[in-house]
Design a protein around this motif. Sequence first.
Motif, mmCIF file in Angstrom:
data_model
loop_
_atom_site.group_PDB
_atom_site.id
_atom_site.type_symbol
_atom_site.label_atom_id
_atom_site.label_comp_id
_atom_site.label_asym_id
_atom_site.label_seq_id
_atom_site.Cartn_x
_atom_site.Cartn_y
_atom_site.Cartn_z
ATOM 1 N N ALA A 91 83.667 34.125 112.972
ATOM 2 C CA ALA A 91 84.176 35.399 113.482
ATOM 3 C C ALA A 91 84.881 36.213 112.414
ATOM 4 N N VAL A 92 85.358 35.556 111.361
ATOM 5 C CA VAL A 92 86.073 36.282 110.304
ATOM 6 C C VAL A 92 85.207 37.399 109.751
ATOM 7 N N TYR A 93 83.917 37.151 109.598
ATOM 8 C CA TYR A 93 83.033 38.191 109.069
ATOM 9 C C TYR A 93 82.952 39.375 110.028
ATOM 10 N N ALA A 94 82.790 39.063 111.316
ATOM 11 C CA ALA A 94 82.711 40.139 112.306
ATOM 12 C C ALA A 94 84.018 40.911 112.379
ATOM 13 N N LEU A 95 85.124 40.190 112.223
ATOM 14 C CA LEU A 95 86.428 40.834 112.360
ATOM 15 C C LEU A 95 86.683 41.843 111.252
ATOM 16 N N ALA A 96 86.088 41.631 110.129
ATOM 17 C CA ALA A 96 86.267 42.564 109.017
ATOM 18 C C ALA A 96 85.218 43.667 109.047
ATOM 19 N N ASP A 97 84.626 43.886 110.192
ATOM 20 C CA ASP A 97 83.625 44.936 110.352
ATOM 21 C C ASP A 97 84.231 46.068 111.179
ATOM 22 N N GLY A 98 84.139 47.269 110.665
ATOM 23 C CA GLY A 98 84.767 48.412 111.318
ATOM 24 C C GLY A 98 84.254 48.663 112.718
ATOM 25 N N ASP A 99 82.950 48.432 112.942
ATOM 26 C CA ASP A 99 82.385 48.657 114.273
ATOM 27 C C ASP A 99 83.024 47.741 115.307
ATOM 28 N N TYR A 100 83.328 46.511 114.878
ATOM 29 C CA TYR A 100 83.968 45.551 115.777
ATOM 30 C C TYR A 100 85.339 46.068 116.206
ATOM 31 N N TRP A 101 86.108 46.571 115.257
ATOM 32 C CA TRP A 101 87.447 47.086 115.569
ATOM 33 C C TRP A 101 87.386 48.354 116.411
ATOM 34 N N ARG A 102 86.407 49.213 116.113
ATOM 35 C CA ARG A 102 86.260 50.426 116.932
ATOM 36 C C ARG A 102 85.926 50.062 118.374
ATOM 37 N N TYR A 103 85.063 49.065 118.526
ATOM 38 C CA TYR A 103 84.692 48.607 119.869
ATOM 39 C C TYR A 103 85.917 48.054 120.590
ATOM 40 N N LYS A 104 86.705 47.243 119.906
ATOM 41 C CA LYS A 104 87.866 46.616 120.525
ATOM 42 C C LYS A 104 88.939 47.635 120.917
ATOM 43 N N HIS A 105 89.038 48.719 120.151
ATOM 44 C CA HIS A 105 90.102 49.698 120.411
ATOM 45 C C HIS A 105 89.639 50.887 121.233
ATOM 46 N N GLY A 106 88.340 50.957 121.520
ATOM 47 C CA GLY A 106 87.837 51.983 122.418
ATOM 48 C C GLY A 106 88.288 53.374 122.036
ATOM 49 N N GLU A 107 88.835 54.098 123.010
ATOM 50 C CA GLU A 107 89.258 55.479 122.770
ATOM 51 C C GLU A 107 90.378 55.565 121.735
ATOM 52 N N ASP A 108 91.210 54.511 121.651
ATOM 53 C CA ASP A 108 92.327 54.535 120.701
ATOM 54 C C ASP A 108 91.863 54.515 119.250
ATOM 55 N N ALA A 109 90.588 54.172 119.034
ATOM 56 C CA ALA A 109 90.080 54.129 117.657
ATOM 57 C C ALA A 109 90.123 55.507 117.011
ATOM 58 N N GLY A 110 90.242 56.552 117.812
ATOM 59 C CA GLY A 110 90.355 57.905 117.282
ATOM 60 C C GLY A 110 91.764 58.289 116.899
ATOM 61 N N ASN A 111 92.733 57.461 117.273
ATOM 62 C CA ASN A 111 94.123 57.693 116.890
ATOM 63 C C ASN A 111 94.227 57.580 115.372
ATOM 64 N N PRO A 112 94.764 58.604 114.689
ATOM 65 C CA PRO A 112 94.801 58.569 113.218
ATOM 66 C C PRO A 112 95.477 57.319 112.656
ATOM 67 N N GLU A 113 96.550 56.823 113.325
ATOM 68 C CA GLU A 113 97.232 55.626 112.836
ATOM 69 C C GLU A 113 96.303 54.420 112.852
ATOM 70 N N ILE A 114 95.498 54.330 113.910
ATOM 71 C CA ILE A 114 94.579 53.190 114.054
ATOM 72 C C ILE A 114 93.317 53.404 113.239
ATOM 73 N N ALA A 115 92.822 54.626 113.229
ATOM 74 C CA ALA A 115 91.585 54.923 112.495
ATOM 75 C C ALA A 115 91.735 54.606 111.008
ATOM 76 N N GLY A 116 92.915 54.876 110.454
ATOM 77 C CA GLY A 116 93.126 54.598 109.037
ATOM 78 C C GLY A 116 93.025 53.121 108.716
ATOM 79 N N ILE A 117 93.537 52.285 109.615
ATOM 80 C CA ILE A 117 93.454 50.835 109.411
ATOM 81 C C ILE A 117 92.010 50.373 109.513
ATOM 82 N N ILE A 118 91.285 50.894 110.504
ATOM 83 C CA ILE A 118 89.887 50.492 110.687
ATOM 84 C C ILE A 118 89.054 50.874 109.467
ATOM 85 N N GLU A 119 89.287 52.067 108.942
ATOM 86 C CA GLU A 119 88.546 52.503 107.750
ATOM 87 C C GLU A 119 88.847 51.592 106.562
#
Length: 686
Positions: A91-119
């Motif tokens: 799972a470590v590989y999947a966890l370091a994938d931005g799409d995985y984090w965007r999926y997990k955070h849903g609408e919040d992935a657009g929050n600039p504070e969260i989006a910066g971490i995902i990027e």
Amino acid sequence: MNQTKNLLVKIRTAIADGRLAAEAVPVGDMKECVRTELEVHRSTFTEQQYAAVLNRFDELCAGIAEGEADKEKLLLFTDALILCTDMISEAVYALADGDYWRYKHGEDAGNPEIAGIIEYIDREKKINLISYEFVKEYEGLPVTVCPDDGSGMYYIPYKGRKMFFPRGWDEEKIAGYYRRVVMEQDMRSPHSYKNEAFGVKEGDVVVDAGAAEGIFALDCIDKASMLYLIEADAAWLEALEQTFRDDGEKVRLIYGFLDSYHEGDHVSIDGLFAEKEIHYIKMDIEGAEKAALEGAGKTLARCRGMRCAICAYHCREDAESIQNVLHGYGFETETSKGYMCPDWTLEAYLDAELRRGIVFGKAGERLPAAKEPEYDALLVVTAKDFARVQSQYHRLAADLPARRIFFVGNEEVGKLVADAGLGDKVSFLDENEILPFADVHAVMRESLSEVLNGQELPRGITGWYYQQFLKMQYARICKDAYYLVWDGDTIPCALFSMFKAGTSTPYLDMKTEYYPQYFDTMARLIPDLHKCFEKSFISEHMLMNSEIMRELLLEIESNPHIEGKYFWEKIIHAIDAKGLQENSFSEFETYGTYVAMRHPESYRLRDWHSFRYGGVFYSLDTISDRDYAWLAKDFSAISFEKGDFVREDQKNLFDNAKYQEKLSARQMLEIAQQEFKEGSYLEVWK
């Protein structure tokens, strides 16, 4: 990862079937291959965890060398290496994938504070505790590490002072650690304590809990009039002694684990600073922050204009919990900017979890302490139980925080109360003046008619529900805002309060029981009620808000889908015959859940510790004032349940002055309950 594991599996198969001779197994290459995997995934561990993992891996490898001829030993070794690769989850590989984090955070992935971490994670393909681009600025930060001839320890020059590090640390380890802590205090970091509105002011008395290398104390030492540094790691304590060796008049070092209680190596804010005015508290104590705040209640309530910075990233939901605690003391709060990625637990990784780093708090000027409302206490008892526990009832008048105490029962109970001589504070209420027993018994008999098959219904089956209905129905005749329901087999160990210090906000006390059938019944009565806390509201007592209880009764009575007119009829009809015989309703759990979901602002939650099985260790005839005083350090009350008796192997275990000198009541119970009453209720601490 898969390639390493697949290779090891092939080697193991070849060893097992004899295709690969024992002497030809590439032991050294296998070790190196797995060690490389550990190093690649270093970011999944904290520094301490990583060192421990490598140490255990080296111990494993030390037991076998190139050229080993023992086939069975090689098979076991290969199995161990395969397990090592399994521990480094795919799972470590999947966890370091931005799409995985965007999926997990849903609408919040657009929050600039969260989006910066995902990027950042998407770009770097790794997850760090602080996952921001600015972190890279500190990777090559020049660090001067100097030896100190006097102490034999190393230090780093910091703001005109010397920041010392634990004895035995080498220069490389010190430099790496220093880069991290100064990075954490960068203004862009979610771990930074810098916040002008909530910061240390000139002349403040400051408590630094979890002082470690002392960077927070060094940053504010010129402003503070006094600094108290609390640290539980002896190696850091020695380093702090050197760092502040010239500041004896201004800096006090305190050894101990900050906690909710003050005993032995465990210290509390209230225990340390009972008479001192504290202006600022900083806490970074590895997840013990909530417990430490429990042990700071008097200080938080007493000290005017206090400010604080409390780490909130160690445990899930700490940010919300810590803010709720501070709000209860009238603090204004806010969190640090940005988020931290807890990088020490795979569970947090799988959830792509982000946590706020710091909760800042600031108390306003204290208003005059609110007067606690007056109320009466209600104890529903049978004549047998009253007579059984009567020798201890003089303690109710002394320690129950109620204006009057009413024993509720039948005429026989009334006679016992009159003859007991318990004082003017104690009176009797006839149960039938609150709710006639015969009415409830008749409905119960009707509901169980098929089971009874013409036999008489035992009073005890009705009694279980009837005593709860009495406690609920009393709200309709109560003239006060509150009334305290207290179990008749439970005795307070010392005086306590049912209200948060300095306020008129009551407590809902919680323990750890859970009975699913209570929530099944509750959901039938009021469909949207459900279990909303891990803990339970069953705590041998409850301070009822009369108005909220009346509201609850009306809502139950308004349910058109359940037979009956009155709330108690509907409760009986909501439970099938089997459930009625197995006690499937709890007034405490129902009322507590109703409050939590309908009126959450009206109470504050509190962990309640009572000595549940007192009758297993203490005789009602011999328990003494000394015993109560000892118990009171850890327990608010002790229960003597019907049917409990002092076992021969438990005799004098608790009622023993020598044991009481050596151990606390909590320690004694934690030891004892590992053995007694296996599978039943256990008292649990955080």
